[in-house]
Design an enzyme around this catalytic site. Structure first.
Site, PDB file in Angstrom:
ATOM      1  N   ARG A 117       0.900  -1.204  -0.078  1.00  0.00           N
ATOM      2  CA  ARG A 117      -0.018   0.120  -0.075  1.00  0.00           C
ATOM      3  C   ARG A 117       0.890   1.159   0.214  1.00  0.00           C
ATOM      4  O   ARG A 117       0.515   2.408  -0.491  1.00  0.00           O
ATOM      5  CB  ARG A 117      -0.961  -0.086   1.046  1.00  0.00           C
ATOM      6  N   ASP A 146       0.361  -6.868  -2.882  1.00  0.00           N
ATOM      7  CA  ASP A 146      -1.167  -6.876  -2.535  1.00  0.00           C
ATOM      8  C   ASP A 146      -1.759  -6.048  -4.049  1.00  0.00           C
ATOM      9  O   ASP A 146      -0.795  -5.699  -4.605  1.00  0.00           O
ATOM     10  CB  ASP A 146      -1.301  -5.809  -1.349  1.00  0.00           C
ATOM     11  N   HIS A 223      -6.683 -10.286  -2.679  1.00  0.00           N
ATOM     12  CA  HIS A 223      -5.786  -9.194  -2.752  1.00  0.00           C
ATOM     13  C   HIS A 223      -4.632  -9.209  -3.679  1.00  0.00           C
ATOM     14  O   HIS A 223      -3.457  -8.839  -3.691  1.00  0.00           O
ATOM     15  CB  HIS A 223      -4.882  -9.117  -1.502  1.00  0.00           C
ATOM     16  N   ASP A 282      -6.002 -14.516   3.267  1.00  0.00           N
ATOM     17  CA  ASP A 282      -7.273 -13.753   3.791  1.00  0.00           C
ATOM     18  C   ASP A 282      -8.149 -13.259   2.756  1.00  0.00           C
ATOM     19  O   ASP A 282      -7.761 -12.862   1.489  1.00  0.00           O
ATOM     20  CB  ASP A 282      -6.751 -12.705   4.801  1.00  0.00           C
ATOM     21  N   GLU A 283      -9.061 -12.903   3.009  1.00  0.00           N
ATOM     22  CA  GLU A 283     -10.075 -12.148   2.200  1.00  0.00           C
ATOM     23  C   GLU A 283     -10.252 -12.500   0.882  1.00  0.00           C
ATOM     24  O   GLU A 283     -10.384 -11.441   0.336  1.00  0.00           O
ATOM     25  CB  GLU A 283      -9.891 -10.602   2.627  1.00  0.00           C
ATOM     26  N   TRP A 349      -5.760 -13.153  13.037  1.00  0.00           N
ATOM     27  CA  TRP A 349      -5.930 -11.669  12.635  1.00  0.00           C
ATOM     28  C   TRP A 349      -7.447 -11.248  13.058  1.00  0.00           C
ATOM     29  O   TRP A 349      -7.619 -10.201  13.458  1.00  0.00           O
ATOM     30  CB  TRP A 349      -5.481 -11.280  11.345  1.00  0.00           C
ATOM     31  N   TYR A 374      -3.150  -4.478  16.004  1.00  0.00           N
ATOM     32  CA  TYR A 374      -3.263  -4.006  14.772  1.00  0.00           C
ATOM     33  C   TYR A 374      -2.874  -2.452  14.974  1.00  0.00           C
ATOM     34  O   TYR A 374      -3.717  -1.746  15.368  1.00  0.00           O
ATOM     35  CB  TYR A 374      -4.659  -4.018  13.944  1.00  0.00           C
ATOM     36  N   ASP A 376      -2.191  -0.412  12.579  1.00  0.00           N
ATOM     37  CA  ASP A 376      -2.652   0.552  11.757  1.00  0.00           C
ATOM     38  C   ASP A 376      -3.885   1.341  12.374  1.00  0.00           C
ATOM     39  O   ASP A 376      -4.282   2.408  11.769  1.00  0.00           O
ATOM     40  CB  ASP A 376      -2.792   0.194  10.381  1.00  0.00           C
ATOM     41  N   TRP A 421      -0.667  -2.235   8.641  1.00  0.00           N
ATOM     42  CA  TRP A 421      -1.188  -2.183   7.079  1.00  0.00           C
ATOM     43  C   TRP A 421      -1.089  -0.733   6.795  1.00  0.00           C
ATOM     44  O   TRP A 421      -1.289   0.196   7.747  1.00  0.00           O
ATOM     45  CB  TRP A 421      -2.653  -2.800   7.045  1.00  0.00           C
ATOM     46  N   GLU A 423      -2.835   1.188   4.482  1.00  0.00           N
ATOM     47  CA  GLU A 423      -3.669   2.115   3.558  1.00  0.00           C
ATOM     48  C   GLU A 423      -3.699   3.508   3.785  1.00  0.00           C
ATOM     49  O   GLU A 423      -3.951   4.441   3.118  1.00  0.00           O
ATOM     50  CB  GLU A 423      -5.164   1.536   3.557  1.00  0.00           C
TER      51      GLU A 423
END
Ligand code: ACM
Ligand code: ZN
Length: 508
Positions: A117, A146, A223, A282-283, A349, A374, A376, A421, A423
């Site tokens: 990111r 990512d 991702h 993930d995700e 996580w 976390y 971030d 992270w 972002e």
């Protein structure tokens, strides 16, 4: 009784982060003109007799005398840890005479940095590794790819960086607003970068000198917008013959996907010697898989009835590939849900539940729950801080985290890790601001005995350590400006008020 308690609390008096296991003070301070290294004495052997190998490997005994210090350890790593304790004491002020006996609670004391990111570069990572070494943190997990950019050069798949390492928009959200545009390196609007193999080898060597292990992460199947843009053949294929280029997930039905990831992971394994390779997991959205010709074919061949089974197929196949090369995979906790061999390490996580379930199923686990570590997330009041994700994850809240939940098998808990992270974090200065001092709490929870953890005493030490970091040129969050609410460890105004506390702004 009082004397016994005082003796047990002596390690806290030193001001070290992490607090050592034991300190027996002697009279006066030391000038430490000389450091001598010796083989382990009977005293060290006795103190470490019951420790697991990973802990004994890092154990040390440091005798501080008026003019010299004597280090005993089993390995050069143990000697290094002792030297860092001495270095901290010297940097923080006076060096008291006495004997420190010390060893870690967990083998994995880590930080994750999201390179996709926003791209940080070699100098930033070296600077953070210097800080990590001082604090006895020993794992640097690099999230190397990512959707927002691929950051590691590949000989077999050069378009990964040529086509997706530069973009329009330094802040992730600006890139999103700009329509997820990648550009060439020479474009006047280009923001980004990537690591050459030479640079990564340099980082691995730098880490090894500091007894830090770097865990590379190659994320899949979600991702992965950048992968499906760089190599459309790994994206899903619709019935009308069109490819879903730029889709979030790669295609688990296509053999091209395995060719790409196996080639990239082979290159990664040549660079990074640590036995663990992170494969994300993930995700995944899985929204294209039921529409894809190749995914449907794979489902039919394997007798699958649900697209989730395709994620399990991909993860198991890559896991087997990594294992066949004598390495072990780590994956985010989603990989547990679609079936993975016990040799896979599960990184919790989505809170702690994935880690607890994995532990119960006999997996080794790394605990990095977003509920606690976390970094971030905001570290103080929203109106006082730069934009961030999530709730209030203050220093005290991070410090309150205990990685071994009731009923867990501690021998399978490798340790804990904070995740950064990026972002909302477009610059190195901002990344540093989010890392420290919360990284201090990870260091202490990962190394020190749980019985010696006490938040107010820790805060006093963290203030001194923060000042030291600032004097060394680190852009830390300033604990002196921290609101009462954050300082008390509350996560929301509601929880603060529910505890009967006034002044909901948290600032006096
Ligand atoms: C994650 O935070 N998506 C692992
Ligand atoms: Zn597909």
């Amino acid at each position: 009784m009082t004397k016994l308690i005082l003796t047990l609390l002596m390690p806290l008096m030193l001001g070290l982060i992490p607090t050592p296991v034991d300190f027996q003070p002697a009279k006066g301070n030391s000038t430490v003109n000389r450091v001598v290294v010796r083989k382990p004495s009977r005293a060290l052997r006795k103190a470490t007799a019951d420790l697991p190998d990973f802990s004994r490997k890092e154990a040390y005994r440091l005798r501080i005398r008026p003019r010299r210090a004597v280090i005993e350890a089993y390995t050069p790593e143990g000697v290094f840890r002792a030297r860092k304790s001495l270095e901290q004491l010297q940097a923080l002020g006076e060096v008291p005479c006495g004997v420190i006996t010390d060893y870690p609670r967990f083998r994995h004391r880590g930080l994750m940095i999201d390179e996709s990111r926003s791209f940080k570069g070699v100098d930033f990572l070296k600077k953070q590794m210097d800080a990590m070494a001082l604090l006895k943190l020993n794992i640097l997990h690099l999230h190397l790819d990512d959707s927002a950019g691929w950051r590691i050069e590949s000989d077999a798949y050069p378009y990964l960086t040529e086509k997706t390492a530069w973009r329009v928009g330094q802040l992730y959200w600006d890139w999103e607003k700009n329509g997820y545009r990648f550009v060439s390196k020479d474009d006047p609007e280009a923001y980004g970068g990537c690591y050459s193999k030479e640079e990564l080898r340099e980082l691995v060597a730098y880490a090894a000198e500091r007894y830090i292990n770097i865990i590379p992460e190659i994320e899949m199947p979600g991702h992965s917008m950048e992968v499906t843009k760089a190599y459309p053949e790994v994206s899903c294929l619709l019935e009308d013959g069109t490819r879903v280029v730029g889709s979030w997930d790669v295609c688990p039905g296509s053999e091209e996907t395995y060719k790409l990831f196996e080639a990239v992971i082979s290159e990664v394994m040549e660079i990074f010697p640590y036995p663990y390779i992170h494969i994300g997991g993930d995700e995944a959205w899985m929204n294209m898989w039921s529409k894809c010709v190749n995914c449907r074919k794979r489902m039919e061949e394997e007798g699958y009835t649900d697209v989730h089974q395709l994620q399990g197929y991909l993860i198991r196949r890559i896991e087997a590939f990594v294992r066949s090369h004598g390495r072990q995979v780590i994956g985010w906790d989603e990989i547990l849900e679609t079936g993975v061999p016990q040799s896979a390490v599960i990184q919790s996580w989505r809170g702690v539940s994935g880690g607890i379930a994995a532990n119960a199923a006999g997996h080794q686990v790394v605990m990095s729950p977003n509920s606690h570590v976390y970094i971030d997330y905001y570290q103080d009041l929203i109106r006082k801080e730069p934009p961030a994700f999530g709730e209030l994850t203050s220093l005290r809240h991070v410090y309150s985290y205990e990685p071994v939940a009731p009923g867990m098998d501690e021998s399978l808990v490798l340790g804990l890790q904070a995740n950064l992270w990026c972002e909302w974090i477009p610059t190195c200065e901002h990344a540093e601001y989010m890392l420290w001092p919360r990284g201090f709490a990870i260091a202490e929870t990962g190394w020190s005995p749980a019985a010696l953890k006490e938040p107010e005493a820790f805060r006093t030490r963290a203030l001194a350590m923060q000042d030291l970091f600032r004097s060394m040129g680190y852009n830390t969050f300033d604990l002196r400006t921290e609101s009462n609410l954050a300082r008390s460890g509350y996560r929301t105004f509601e929880s603060y008020e529910a505890a009967g506390l006034k002044n909901p702004t948290g600032i006096e």
